[in-house]
Every structure is written in structure tokens, then in C-alpha cells.
Write an enzyme that holds these catalytic residues in place. Structure first.
Site, PDB file in Angstrom:
ATOM      1  N   LYS A 293     -26.728  56.546  13.814  1.00  0.00           N
ATOM      2  CA  LYS A 293     -26.836  57.675  14.992  1.00  0.00           C
ATOM      3  C   LYS A 293     -25.816  57.395  16.061  1.00  0.00           C
ATOM      4  CE  LYS A 293     -29.513  60.388  18.102  1.00  0.00           C
ATOM      5  NZ  LYS A 293     -30.757  60.612  18.673  1.00  0.00           N
TER       6      LYS A 293
ATOM      7  N   ARG B 163     -30.101  69.026  23.792  1.00  0.00           N
ATOM      8  CA  ARG B 163     -30.318  68.409  25.075  1.00  0.00           C
ATOM      9  C   ARG B 163     -30.783  69.674  25.865  1.00  0.00           C
ATOM     10  NH1 ARG B 163     -26.240  63.445  25.651  1.00  0.00           N
ATOM     11  NH2 ARG B 163     -27.131  62.260  23.930  1.00  0.00           N
TER      12      ARG B 163
ATOM     13  N   LYS C 149     -25.762  57.671  26.509  1.00  0.00           N
ATOM     14  CA  LYS C 149     -26.693  56.508  25.478  1.00  0.00           C
ATOM     15  C   LYS C 149     -25.999  55.681  24.599  1.00  0.00           C
ATOM     16  CE  LYS C 149     -30.133  60.405  25.274  1.00  0.00           C
ATOM     17  NZ  LYS C 149     -31.011  61.174  24.152  1.00  0.00           N
TER      18      LYS C 149
ATOM     19  N   GLU D  84     -26.149  48.421  10.348  1.00  0.00           N
ATOM     20  CA  GLU D  84     -27.477  49.202  10.568  1.00  0.00           C
ATOM     21  C   GLU D  84     -28.485  49.676   9.384  1.00  0.00           C
ATOM     22  OE1 GLU D  84     -28.814  50.009  13.465  1.00  0.00           O
ATOM     23  OE2 GLU D  84     -27.330  49.649  15.124  1.00  0.00           O
TER      24      GLU D  84
ATOM     25  N   LYS E 264     -25.934  60.731  11.692  1.00  0.00           N
ATOM     26  CA  LYS E 264     -25.809  61.847  12.595  1.00  0.00           C
ATOM     27  C   LYS E 264     -24.857  61.575  13.710  1.00  0.00           C
ATOM     28  CE  LYS E 264     -28.988  63.464  16.174  1.00  0.00           C
ATOM     29  NZ  LYS E 264     -30.073  63.246  16.726  1.00  0.00           N
TER      30      LYS E 264
ATOM     31  N   SER F 219     -26.702  70.102  16.892  1.00  0.00           N
ATOM     32  CA  SER F 219     -26.600  71.397  17.496  1.00  0.00           C
ATOM     33  C   SER F 219     -25.054  71.800  17.782  1.00  0.00           C
ATOM     34  CB  SER F 219     -27.526  71.212  18.831  1.00  0.00           C
ATOM     35  OG  SER F 219     -27.002  70.188  19.707  1.00  0.00           O
TER      36      SER F 219
ATOM     37  N   TYR G  67     -29.776  73.875  11.449  1.00  0.00           N
ATOM     38  CA  TYR G  67     -30.364  74.960  12.100  1.00  0.00           C
ATOM     39  C   TYR G  67     -30.061  76.417  11.243  1.00  0.00           C
ATOM     40  CZ  TYR G  67     -30.781  71.372  15.753  1.00  0.00           C
ATOM     41  OH  TYR G  67     -31.023  70.299  16.240  1.00  0.00           O
TER      42      TYR G  67
HETATM   43  C1  PBG Z   1     -33.341  62.469  20.481  1.00  0.00           C
HETATM   44  C2  PBG Z   1     -32.586  63.448  19.520  1.00  0.00           C
HETATM   45  C3  PBG Z   1     -31.234  63.904  19.724  1.00  0.00           C
HETATM   46  C4  PBG Z   1     -30.908  64.784  18.550  1.00  0.00           C
HETATM   47  C5  PBG Z   1     -31.951  64.559  17.725  1.00  0.00           C
HETATM   48  N1  PBG Z   1     -32.949  63.861  18.302  1.00  0.00           N
HETATM   49  C6  PBG Z   1     -30.475  64.030  20.893  1.00  0.00           C
HETATM   50  C7  PBG Z   1     -29.992  62.646  21.413  1.00  0.00           C
HETATM   51  O1  PBG Z   1     -29.948  61.506  21.055  1.00  0.00           O
HETATM   52  O2  PBG Z   1     -29.641  62.882  22.747  1.00  0.00           O
HETATM   53  C8  PBG Z   1     -29.836  65.565  18.747  1.00  0.00           C
HETATM   54  C9  PBG Z   1     -30.002  66.751  17.574  1.00  0.00           C
HETATM   55  C10 PBG Z   1     -29.088  67.829  17.761  1.00  0.00           C
HETATM   56  O3  PBG Z   1     -27.977  67.786  18.614  1.00  0.00           O
HETATM   57  O4  PBG Z   1     -28.860  68.845  16.962  1.00  0.00           O
HETATM   58  N2  PBG Z   1     -33.453  61.053  20.031  1.00  0.00           N
END
Ligand code: PBG
Length: 349
Positions: A220, A230, A243, A259, A274, A300, A338
Site C-alpha cells: 500500500k 478520505r 502517512k 512486504e 494499492k 478513489s 467503485y
Molecule cells: C485506510 C484506507 C484508505 C483507503 C482504503 N483504506 C486511505 C488511506 O490510507 O488514507 C483508500 C481507498 C481509496 O482511496 O479509494 N487505511
């Protein structure tokens, strides 16, 4: 002589062409022949997206009788629990195997340790029970991470201005057990703490949840494409720093192997990359190196970019199918998107 020099200088090229079994050349070979008609294209197509490849994320909120639009993600809604049936009926009709649940936790329920994550009656727990009772044939996956519940929007607990790995692990294990107890089928840690897969697997086994599987968000990235999400789960305005101390650096690819290797050893059943489209190289490399199911998350920001393109008529509907098929070419087994309902509906017709 000339031929030998030519041959030597092109040897690697010839070899690789031979390896790819490309023989012959124009004009005896004309690749356009295999594109000439629709029936021919259907016959030779190498990848085919189907509704079985899709996972739909669903946002849930408090209240009754609410279906609320999410501004940053046109076409995506937040549902109150009683309204989940409107979306779940479609999931069932279009034969989508699994949904992923994400809560919009009211601010008054957030605190620095994200304790609402461990409340049996939080939005996710209520949704699992609602869906399992009415749609037993549809899989449910749930994120394991604290960000929808913390007042600071981070995935773990903060100690001395740092996300404390080991303290966070203790909470993530509890969160996983609670979700499993509620009936969640796939526990999906998205927090990027070290060692969480092993700890969660062990706890699940010890508590007789050996059939509950783990989808690790293994690779990730600390991505700039999560903005609309968010906003949707209400963590954006709370985040005071990024993050990058736990999510991966987008400059890296071999780190993803480490990982993923660790997560598989620790007991992950599937791994997730991701975001999606900017990381197709990672999906392909991981699929080629590890023979495990690989999932992709079209996040997203990717969704909204395409969606705004569609709304402004800059691109056509088939761009959705094109974007999702790229994941299949790269080797993904399934895609969280989505667009799942839109595309599954289209694939049915
Ligand atoms: C949280 C999480 C995130 C997403 C899925 N789970 C955001 C982040 O890590 O800040 C993002 C999903 C998306 O953008 O569609 N752990």
C-alpha cells in the site's frame, strides 16, 4: 561475413523474438487479419473482465432512511444501515462476489485511540450483521485500520508524534477478532504496520476463526490518489501529517516484494496492491513472482478522475472497461472498484 556481423549484433533480438515464437514477417504476416471482424476479435481476445472479478466498496453512515451523495466521488453514496438493501440488491443481481465496508464515523465518536473500532455496535459491525443475515451468499471484507475512528485520521495510535507500531498491533488484533465474530469473511488489514498479518492470523486461529481469510493490503503506497476517499470517511480534515512513515514510497518497487513475501509467510491468503493503475508494474511483477491470488484496488482518486472525465464528456463509457481490463492484463485476480455496479450491469447486457 556481413551476415555474421549482422547476426551477432542482433543476436539477442533474434533470440528474444524466437523465444516469443514470432516467426515470419510482412507481407505474409498481417496482424490486422486478426482484428478484421467483431467475431474474430471475440475469438482471439486474451482477457475478459467478468462480474466475478469485482469487489464493490460501500460507505455506511449513521441515521435512518439516508442515501447521501459523496461530492468528491459523483455516483457513489453513503448508506444508512436500513438502506443498504438498495445497493446490496444490485450487488446480488449483478453477481458481484464480495463487498468492502467503510464507515463514516461521526466526529463525536472519534478519539485518539480509535476506540470506536472496538465497539460491537459500530457502523461496520452493524452492517456485517445486516448483510450476512440477508445476503449470506455474498462475501464481506472489512478494512483493519484505525483511520475511520481516530480523531487524528491516522491508521494507528500516536505516541510521541509517531505512529506506534506495536501498540497499534494490539488494537488491530482486537478489531480483526471483532469483525470475524460479527461474520466478516475476509479481514483486510490496510494499516501497513509491521507484523500485523502474523499476529492477526494467530489470534484468528486461536479463537476458532480458521476459515476467516486475510487479504493483506501488502503493498500500500503513500499515495496522492486517496483524497476523495478520505473525504468520504471524514479523515481528510483531521490529518495533520502524511502517512509516509508507514505506507510505501512510490519510488520503490523491490520493497513491495519484501512486504508481500513477509505477509505470505505470516499467513496472508491473498495480497493487494494499492493504488491500481499507477502500479500495474507492481501487480505484474508480484503475480509473476509469487503464485498467490493478487487483488488490485482502483482507488478513489482514480475513480474520480475517470468519472469527471465522463461527466465532462472528455472520454466515453468504455474507458471504465478499458481501465479495469488493464488490471486483468497485469495479472490481477480481482479488483476493488467503485465502478463495480456500473460495469457489472454493462457486462450482463
Ligand atoms: C485506510 C484506507 C484508505 C483507503 C482504503 N483504506 C486511505 C488511506 O490510507 O488514507 C483508500 C481507498 C481509496 O482511496 O479509494 N487505511
Amino acid at each position: 561475413m556481413l551476415f555474421i556481423i549482422y547476426y551477432l549484433s542482433h543476436q539477442t533480438k533474434f533470440n528474444s523474438l524466437k523465444k516469443m515464437k514470432i516467426v515470419g514477417k510482412y507481407p505474409s504476416i498481417r496482424l490486422r487479419r486478426v482484428r478484421n471482424s467483431k467475431w474474430m476479435r471475440r475469438l482471439i481476445s486474451e482477457h475478459k473482465l467478468s462480474s466475478s472479478d469485482l469487489i464493490l466498496p460501500i460507505f455506511v453512515r449513521e441515521g435512518k432512511n439516508k442515501i447521501e451523495k459523496i461530492k468528491t466521488m459523483p455516483g457513489v453514496n453513503r448508506y444508512s444501515i436500513d438502506k443498504l438493501k438498495t445497493v446490496m440488491n444490485k450487488v446480488s443481481k449483478y453477481n458481484i462476489p464480495m463487498v468492502a465496508l467503510f464507515p463514516l464515523t461521526p466526529e463525536r465518536k472519534k478519539d485518539k485511540n480509535g476506540s470506536e473500532a472496538l465497539n460491537e455496535n459500530n457502523l461496520v459491525c452493524q452492517s456485517i450483521r445486516y448483510i450476512k443475515k440477508r445476503y449470506p451468499k455474498i462475501g464481506i471484507m472489512c478494512d483493519v485500520a484505525l483511520d475511520p475512528y481516530t480523531s487524528h485520521g491516522h491508521d494507528g495510535v500516536i505516541e510521541k508524534n509517531k505512529i506506534d507500531n506495536d501498540k497499534t498491533l494490539q488494537l488491530l488484533v482486537k478489531q480483526s477478532l471483532l469483525q470475524a465474530k460479527m461474520g466478516c469473511d475476509v479481514i483486510a488489514p490496510s494499516d501497513m504496520m509491521d507484523g500485523r498479518i502474523g499476529k492477526i492470523r494467530k489470534a484468528l486461529d486461536k479463537n476458532n476463526f480458521k476459515d476467516v481469510s486475510i487479504l493483506s493490503y501488502s503493498a500500500k503506497y503513500a499515495s496522492n490518489f486517496y483524497g476523495p476517499f478520505r473525504e468520504a470517511v471524514g479523515s481528510k480534515k483531521n490529518l495533520k501529517f502524511d502517512k509516509k512513515t508507514y505506507q510505501m514510497d512510490f519510488n520503490n518497487s523491490s520493497e513491495a516484494y519484501r512486504e508481500i513475501g513477509l505477509d505470505i509467510k505470516e499467513g496472508a491468503d491473498f495480497v493487494l496492491i494499492k493504488p491500481g493503475m499507477p502500479y500495474l508494474d507492481i501487480i505484474k511483477n508480484i503475480k509473476d513472482s509469487f503464485k498467490v491470488p493478487v487483488f488490485a484496488y482502483q482507488v478513489s482518486g482514480e475513480y474520480s478522475l475517470i468519472k469527471f472525465g465522463l461527466i465532462n464528456k472528455l472520454i466515453s463509457e468504455d474507458a471504465i472497461l478499458e481501465s479495469l481490463t488493464s488490471f486483468k492484463r497485469a495479472g490481477a485476480n480481482a479488483i476493488i472498484t467503485y465502478f463495480a455496479l456500473d460495469i457489472a450491469k454493462k457486462l450482463l447486457n
